[in-house]
Design an enzyme around this catalytic site. Structure first.
Site, PDB file in Angstrom:
ATOM      1  N   ARG A   1     -36.194  41.007 -57.340  1.00  0.00           N
ATOM      2  CA  ARG A   1     -36.019  42.421 -57.010  1.00  0.00           C
ATOM      3  C   ARG A   1     -36.954  42.857 -55.877  1.00  0.00           C
ATOM      4  O   ARG A   1     -36.757  43.910 -55.293  1.00  0.00           O
ATOM      5  CB  ARG A   1     -36.308  43.275 -58.256  1.00  0.00           C
ATOM      6  CG  ARG A   1     -35.337  43.058 -59.394  1.00  0.00           C
ATOM      7  CD  ARG A   1     -35.812  43.750 -60.648  1.00  0.00           C
ATOM      8  NE  ARG A   1     -35.870  45.189 -60.469  1.00  0.00           N
ATOM      9  CZ  ARG A   1     -34.919  46.030 -60.838  1.00  0.00           C
ATOM     10  NH1 ARG A   1     -33.833  45.585 -61.410  1.00  0.00           N
ATOM     11  NH2 ARG A   1     -35.053  47.325 -60.646  1.00  0.00           N
TER      12      ARG A   1
ATOM     13  N   GLU B   1     -23.191  43.254 -40.242  1.00  0.00           N
ATOM     14  CA  GLU B   1     -23.683  42.515 -41.400  1.00  0.00           C
ATOM     15  C   GLU B   1     -24.401  41.231 -40.971  1.00  0.00           C
ATOM     16  O   GLU B   1     -25.430  40.862 -41.538  1.00  0.00           O
ATOM     17  CB  GLU B   1     -22.503  42.221 -42.340  1.00  0.00           C
ATOM     18  CG  GLU B   1     -22.820  41.394 -43.576  1.00  0.00           C
ATOM     19  CD  GLU B   1     -23.876  41.992 -44.486  1.00  0.00           C
ATOM     20  OE1 GLU B   1     -24.253  43.172 -44.319  1.00  0.00           O
ATOM     21  OE2 GLU B   1     -24.364  41.248 -45.366  1.00  0.00           O
TER      22      GLU B   1
ATOM     23  N   ASN C   1     -41.418  52.589 -63.736  1.00  0.00           N
ATOM     24  CA  ASN C   1     -40.584  52.473 -62.531  1.00  0.00           C
ATOM     25  C   ASN C   1     -40.141  53.869 -62.147  1.00  0.00           C
ATOM     26  O   ASN C   1     -39.870  54.693 -63.027  1.00  0.00           O
ATOM     27  CB  ASN C   1     -39.317  51.651 -62.801  1.00  0.00           C
ATOM     28  CG  ASN C   1     -39.586  50.169 -62.815  1.00  0.00           C
ATOM     29  OD1 ASN C   1     -40.717  49.738 -62.615  1.00  0.00           O
ATOM     30  ND2 ASN C   1     -38.546  49.394 -63.051  1.00  0.00           N
ATOM     31  N   GLY C   2     -39.986  54.126 -60.848  1.00  0.00           N
ATOM     32  CA  GLY C   2     -39.521  55.449 -60.418  1.00  0.00           C
ATOM     33  C   GLY C   2     -40.612  56.146 -59.638  1.00  0.00           C
ATOM     34  O   GLY C   2     -41.614  55.536 -59.243  1.00  0.00           O
TER      35      GLY C   2
ATOM     36  N   TRP D   1     -43.524  47.253 -56.535  1.00  0.00           N
ATOM     37  CA  TRP D   1     -43.185  47.305 -55.104  1.00  0.00           C
ATOM     38  C   TRP D   1     -43.846  48.582 -54.602  1.00  0.00           C
ATOM     39  O   TRP D   1     -43.435  49.689 -54.964  1.00  0.00           O
ATOM     40  CB  TRP D   1     -41.663  47.340 -54.958  1.00  0.00           C
ATOM     41  CG  TRP D   1     -41.186  47.248 -53.549  1.00  0.00           C
ATOM     42  CD1 TRP D   1     -41.038  46.113 -52.817  1.00  0.00           C
ATOM     43  CD2 TRP D   1     -40.753  48.332 -52.700  1.00  0.00           C
ATOM     44  NE1 TRP D   1     -40.550  46.421 -51.571  1.00  0.00           N
ATOM     45  CE2 TRP D   1     -40.369  47.773 -51.468  1.00  0.00           C
ATOM     46  CE3 TRP D   1     -40.651  49.720 -52.866  1.00  0.00           C
ATOM     47  CZ2 TRP D   1     -39.892  48.542 -50.405  1.00  0.00           C
ATOM     48  CZ3 TRP D   1     -40.185  50.479 -51.812  1.00  0.00           C
ATOM     49  CH2 TRP D   1     -39.810  49.889 -50.597  1.00  0.00           C
TER      50      TRP D   1
ATOM     51  N   LYS E   1     -34.584  44.172 -54.037  1.00  0.00           N
ATOM     52  CA  LYS E   1     -33.172  43.911 -54.314  1.00  0.00           C
ATOM     53  C   LYS E   1     -32.431  45.181 -54.662  1.00  0.00           C
ATOM     54  O   LYS E   1     -31.272  45.355 -54.322  1.00  0.00           O
ATOM     55  CB  LYS E   1     -33.066  42.888 -55.455  1.00  0.00           C
ATOM     56  CG  LYS E   1     -31.646  42.475 -55.807  1.00  0.00           C
ATOM     57  CD  LYS E   1     -31.023  41.689 -54.684  1.00  0.00           C
ATOM     58  CE  LYS E   1     -29.580  41.335 -54.952  1.00  0.00           C
ATOM     59  NZ  LYS E   1     -28.875  40.983 -53.698  1.00  0.00           N
TER      60      LYS E   1
ATOM     61  N   LYS F   1     -28.268  40.385 -41.926  1.00  0.00           N
ATOM     62  CA  LYS F   1     -28.708  39.155 -42.616  1.00  0.00           C
ATOM     63  C   LYS F   1     -29.837  38.488 -41.838  1.00  0.00           C
ATOM     64  O   LYS F   1     -30.841  38.097 -42.404  1.00  0.00           O
ATOM     65  CB  LYS F   1     -27.563  38.150 -42.739  1.00  0.00           C
ATOM     66  CG  LYS F   1     -26.519  38.378 -43.777  1.00  0.00           C
ATOM     67  CD  LYS F   1     -26.933  38.305 -45.214  1.00  0.00           C
ATOM     68  CE  LYS F   1     -27.488  39.598 -45.685  1.00  0.00           C
ATOM     69  NZ  LYS F   1     -26.692  40.593 -46.256  1.00  0.00           N
TER      70      LYS F   1
ATOM     71  N   HIS G   1     -23.300  50.020 -22.810  1.00  0.00           N
ATOM     72  CA  HIS G   1     -23.763  51.414 -22.733  1.00  0.00           C
ATOM     73  C   HIS G   1     -25.269  51.504 -22.975  1.00  0.00           C
ATOM     74  O   HIS G   1     -25.764  52.546 -23.401  1.00  0.00           O
ATOM     75  CB  HIS G   1     -22.985  52.281 -23.731  1.00  0.00           C
ATOM     76  CG  HIS G   1     -21.523  52.363 -23.393  1.00  0.00           C
ATOM     77  ND1 HIS G   1     -21.049  53.130 -22.362  1.00  0.00           N
ATOM     78  CD2 HIS G   1     -20.451  51.740 -23.919  1.00  0.00           C
ATOM     79  CE1 HIS G   1     -19.731  52.987 -22.279  1.00  0.00           C
ATOM     80  NE2 HIS G   1     -19.341  52.143 -23.216  1.00  0.00           N
TER      81      HIS G   1
ATOM     82  N   GLU H   1     -33.168  40.486 -41.971  1.00  0.00           N
ATOM     83  CA  GLU H   1     -33.767  40.502 -43.310  1.00  0.00           C
ATOM     84  C   GLU H   1     -34.543  39.243 -43.640  1.00  0.00           C
ATOM     85  O   GLU H   1     -35.643  39.309 -44.169  1.00  0.00           O
ATOM     86  CB  GLU H   1     -32.649  40.574 -44.368  1.00  0.00           C
ATOM     87  CG  GLU H   1     -32.105  41.910 -44.655  1.00  0.00           C
ATOM     88  CD  GLU H   1     -31.052  41.789 -45.737  1.00  0.00           C
ATOM     89  OE1 GLU H   1     -31.295  42.293 -46.824  1.00  0.00           O
ATOM     90  OE2 GLU H   1     -29.992  41.196 -45.500  1.00  0.00           O
TER      91      GLU H   1
ATOM     92  N   CYS I   1     -39.483  47.817 -58.273  1.00  0.00           N
ATOM     93  CA  CYS I   1     -40.350  47.494 -59.403  1.00  0.00           C
ATOM     94  C   CYS I   1     -39.528  46.980 -60.583  1.00  0.00           C
ATOM     95  O   CYS I   1     -38.367  47.325 -60.739  1.00  0.00           O
ATOM     96  CB  CYS I   1     -41.121  48.717 -59.850  1.00  0.00           C
ATOM     97  SG  CYS I   1     -42.008  49.512 -58.520  1.00  0.00           S
TER      98      CYS I   1
HETATM   99  C1  F6R Z   1     -28.835  43.519 -47.704  1.00  0.00           C
HETATM  100  C2  F6R Z   1     -28.836  44.213 -48.969  1.00  0.00           C
HETATM  101  C3  F6R Z   1     -28.970  45.691 -48.953  1.00  0.00           C
HETATM  102  C4  F6R Z   1     -28.094  46.292 -50.052  1.00  0.00           C
HETATM  103  C5  F6R Z   1     -28.383  47.795 -50.179  1.00  0.00           C
HETATM  104  C6  F6R Z   1     -27.482  48.431 -51.211  1.00  0.00           C
HETATM  105  O1  F6R Z   1     -28.704  42.136 -47.864  1.00  0.00           O
HETATM  106  O2  F6R Z   1     -28.759  43.616 -49.996  1.00  0.00           O
HETATM  107  O3  F6R Z   1     -28.665  46.229 -47.717  1.00  0.00           O
HETATM  108  O4  F6R Z   1     -26.755  46.057 -49.753  1.00  0.00           O
HETATM  109  O5  F6R Z   1     -29.707  47.987 -50.539  1.00  0.00           O
HETATM  110  O6  F6R Z   1     -27.660  47.836 -52.452  1.00  0.00           O
HETATM  111  P1  F6R Z   1     -26.581  47.957 -53.587  1.00  0.00           P
HETATM  112  O7  F6R Z   1     -25.370  47.211 -53.130  1.00  0.00           O
HETATM  113  O8  F6R Z   1     -27.208  47.353 -54.793  1.00  0.00           O
HETATM  114  O9  F6R Z   1     -26.287  49.416 -53.742  1.00  0.00           O
END
Ligand code: F6R
Length: 612
Positions: free
Chosen positions: A27, A485, A104-105, A78, A607, A489, A508, A492, A2
């Site tokens: 975000r 990773e 927020n929260g 969100w 985000k 990507k 396995h 996502e 949010c």
């Molecule tokens: C993936 C991504 C998330 C963040 C995770 C931690 O592309 O962005 O997996 O890496 O939510 O976020 P931060 O780094 O802000 O603690």
């Protein structure tokens, strides 16, 4: 997650609020709204869906309250409690319509409060936890808004960043925070409030970051701050140094694409002035420990989530290999609850792009409480983790707007490598090896440029596999976290089911899933273990799965017999994750683009994940 915006000044509030919400879009959100106060009344416009629809709705609302107001609040939601509907969108009003609030929260005891309000005849209309707070504020209000807010906040359990206003006291915004970030930008004749600096930087660089239990009261006379018990507090005004252009897409179709192409520069910024080529070490003054302190470190524990945790895994390998210090990576969410064994000589490194991730923050608090040396690796300056750790290294990646993290990851790995070098040089690494490794870190931007130059070729590979609904990424050693990773990507942004596996682990179990339409991206760079991964890739091929071989320049022969090839500049194993991940970022991006996905704001994602 949010986002909050608030405005108090001389300009048209609704425009500034909607523009601020647009800047917070990255975000992640699923509904949005604004409330404006003018001439003793409050007008609210809310919309499930995108900000551009909200903007239209606001401009269609030709009431004087909306068009003339010089103060107001806005929110991107969100969904957590209740679906993303207009009813559940913020701002929330109390039953009388005299109070409006954005939150927020999470309010953990909202059910109890809701029951208590119901017994007083006050019914909440939304499904949200948030609404109870504005109803409670209204119920407790006598003649002073900040009194009612502080009283209400003392009754709730959970986290909040809020902005409240009431037509009983027009000309006043009350802001408070506990666990959800709030920044207050102090402009000329105006104050802009936001949960994130990106909504403030177009207006002013002077900002105050609220701390937990702070309240701020904003009126025409300026801002006054106090704690929940109403004792005055004072917070430093800091200058935000992000440039506004960095938060715009420019000529690129997506923020993600722009941010991938920014990586040579962001890595340069992350390493600038931090490598000592003469002594063959790294100078990380923010870590605030001497060579002697570094030599005392018994164990390094890296905590983070998602992409940040993957960067931590690369750091784990580098610290163990180069410094000979026991290093471990742990999911931040797990760390807090499993009562980890910590000694005062343990260094806990919290990695977080946003610096606000709830689980990582909780791990920081746990580690501090247990007496560890705690350091933060954050990108967002002044973020909660950066402030609470007190020591650490900023990534200097610049604002990362695309929800899928790209440039933050490569800066995180660059900083982790410098940290490994620093610790290694206090231990067993000789100076000439240190110098050589520092020179390799210095070459990272150039290695990344060389991968970016292959964008077209990688796009062609991506288009060939864009229809596949499943994919595997395999690697070992330093490339195992890169496989994780790469898969993250892809899932996502393209919604392709992708798994990152240690190359040896595939047989396995998961190998049962391989078929002709399941591409395997095999990381076959020239690092120890390559030959074994090559064998694993052959096993995939024997099951008819197409293999995209990622190989080192000069070793293209390793791709023989496979379906496609991506070539990465040859470099030492610890350096390889950075150029290799860039190739996987491009691959995911082009697959998502070919599938017509909303790349910068993938469904369901936020985000910054500020709830557990
Ligand atoms: C993936 C991504 C998330 C963040 C995770 C931690 O592309 O962005 O997996 O890496 O939510 O976020 P931060 O780094 O802000 O603690």
């Amino acid at each position: 997650m949010c986002g909050i915006v608030g405005y108090f000044g001389k300009r048209k509030a609704s425009e500034i609020l909607v523009d601020g919400l647009r800047r917070l879009e990255y975000r992640g959100y699923d509904s949005a709204g604004v409330a404006c106060l003018h001439d003793g009344s409050i007008a609210v416009v809310k919309n499930p869906g995108k900000i551009k629809e909200l903007r239209q709705k606001v401009s269609d609302t030709a009431t004087l309250t909306m068009t003339e107001s010089r103060m107001g609040i806005g929110h991107t939601r969100w969904a957590t409690h209740g679906p993303p509907t207009e009813k559940n969108a913020h701002p929330h009003l109390d039953a009388s319509g005299h109070f409006a609030m954005v939150h927020n929260g999470i309010i953990e005891n909202y059910k109890d409060i809701r029951k208590g309000l119901a017994s007083e005849g006050i019914e909440c209309i939304s499904d949200t936890d948030s609404e109870v707070l504005v109803q409670l504020i209204s119920f407790l209000y006598k003649d002073n808004l900040e009194d009612a807010v502080s009283e209400a906040l003392q009754k709730i359990k959970g986290t909040y960043g809020i902005v409240v206003m009431s037509d009983h006291e027009p000309g006043k915004l009350v802001v408070a925070r506990c666990g959800s970030p709030i920044v207050i930008g102090l402009g000329k004749n105006e104050t802009v409030i936001a949960s994130d600096a990106s909504a403030i930087i177009p207006h002013t660089r002077d900002a105050v970051y609220l701390e937990d239990y702070d309240m701020a009261v904003i009126t025409e006379d300026g801002m006054e701050m106090c704690n929940l018990q109403r004792a005055p507090v004072s917070r430093e005004v800091t200058e935000m140094d992000w440039d506004t252009g960095a938060a715009e897409k420019g000529e690129y179709e997506h923020f993600m694409l722009k941010e991938m192409f920014e990586q040579p520069q962001s890595i340069r910024n992350a390493i600038r002035g931090r490598l000592d080529y003469d002594m063959g070490t790294a100078v990380l003054s923010g870590l605030d420990f001497s060579a002697r302190d570094a030599a005392q470190i018994n164990r390094v524990l890296v905590v983070g989530c998602g992409t940040s945790m993957h960067a931590g895994m690369v750091g784990e390998y580098a610290i163990e290999e180069m410094a000979g210090v026991n290093a471990e990576v742990e999911q931040a969410a797990e760390f807090r609850y499993r009562n980890p064994l910590i000694t005062p000589n343990d260094l806990v490194v919290a990695i977080s792009q946003s610096g606000e991730t709830a689980d990582t923050l909780a791990a920081v608090r746990e580690a501090k409480q247990k007496g560890a040396i705690v350091a933060g690796l954050c990108n967002v300056v002044g973020s909660t983790i950066a402030r609470e750790t007190g020591r650490g290294v900023y990534l200097h990646a610049g604002p990362e707007i695309g929800v899928a993290s790209t440039k933050a990851f490569t800066c995180q790995v660059s900083v982790m490598l410098m940290m490994a070098l620093k610790i290694a040089r206090t231990r067993r690494m000789p100076r000439h090896d240190g110098i050589e490794f520092a020179r390799w870190i210095q070459k990272l931007p150039d290695l990344v440029e060389r991968v970016l130059a292959q964008n077209k070729a990688i796009k062609a590979v991506a288009q060939k596999y864009a229809k596949a609904d499943n994919a595997f990424f395999i690697g070992r050693g330093y490339l195992f976290p890169v496989a994780l990773e790469g898969a993250l990507k892809l899932k996502e942004i393209s919604y392709v089911h992708a798994e990152g596996y240690h190359a040896a682990e595939l047989k396995h179990g998961p190998i049962a899933l391989l078929e002709e339409c399941t591409p395997v991206i095999a990381l076959l760079n020239n690092i120890p273990g390559k030959d074994k991964t090559l064998g694993n890739a052959e096993e995939c091929k024997a099951r008819k799965a197409p293999v995209i071989a990622v190989v080192s320049e000069g070793d293209e022969g390793s791709a023989d017999g496979f379906d496609d090839m991506i070539v990465i500049p040859d470099c030492p194993p610890a350096i390889a994750p950075v150029p290799t991940v860039v190739a996987l970022q491009l691959l995911s991006y082009h697959i998502a683009a070919a599938r017509g996905c909303e790349i910068d704001q993938p469904r369901n994602l936020a985000k910054s994940v500020t709830v557990e």
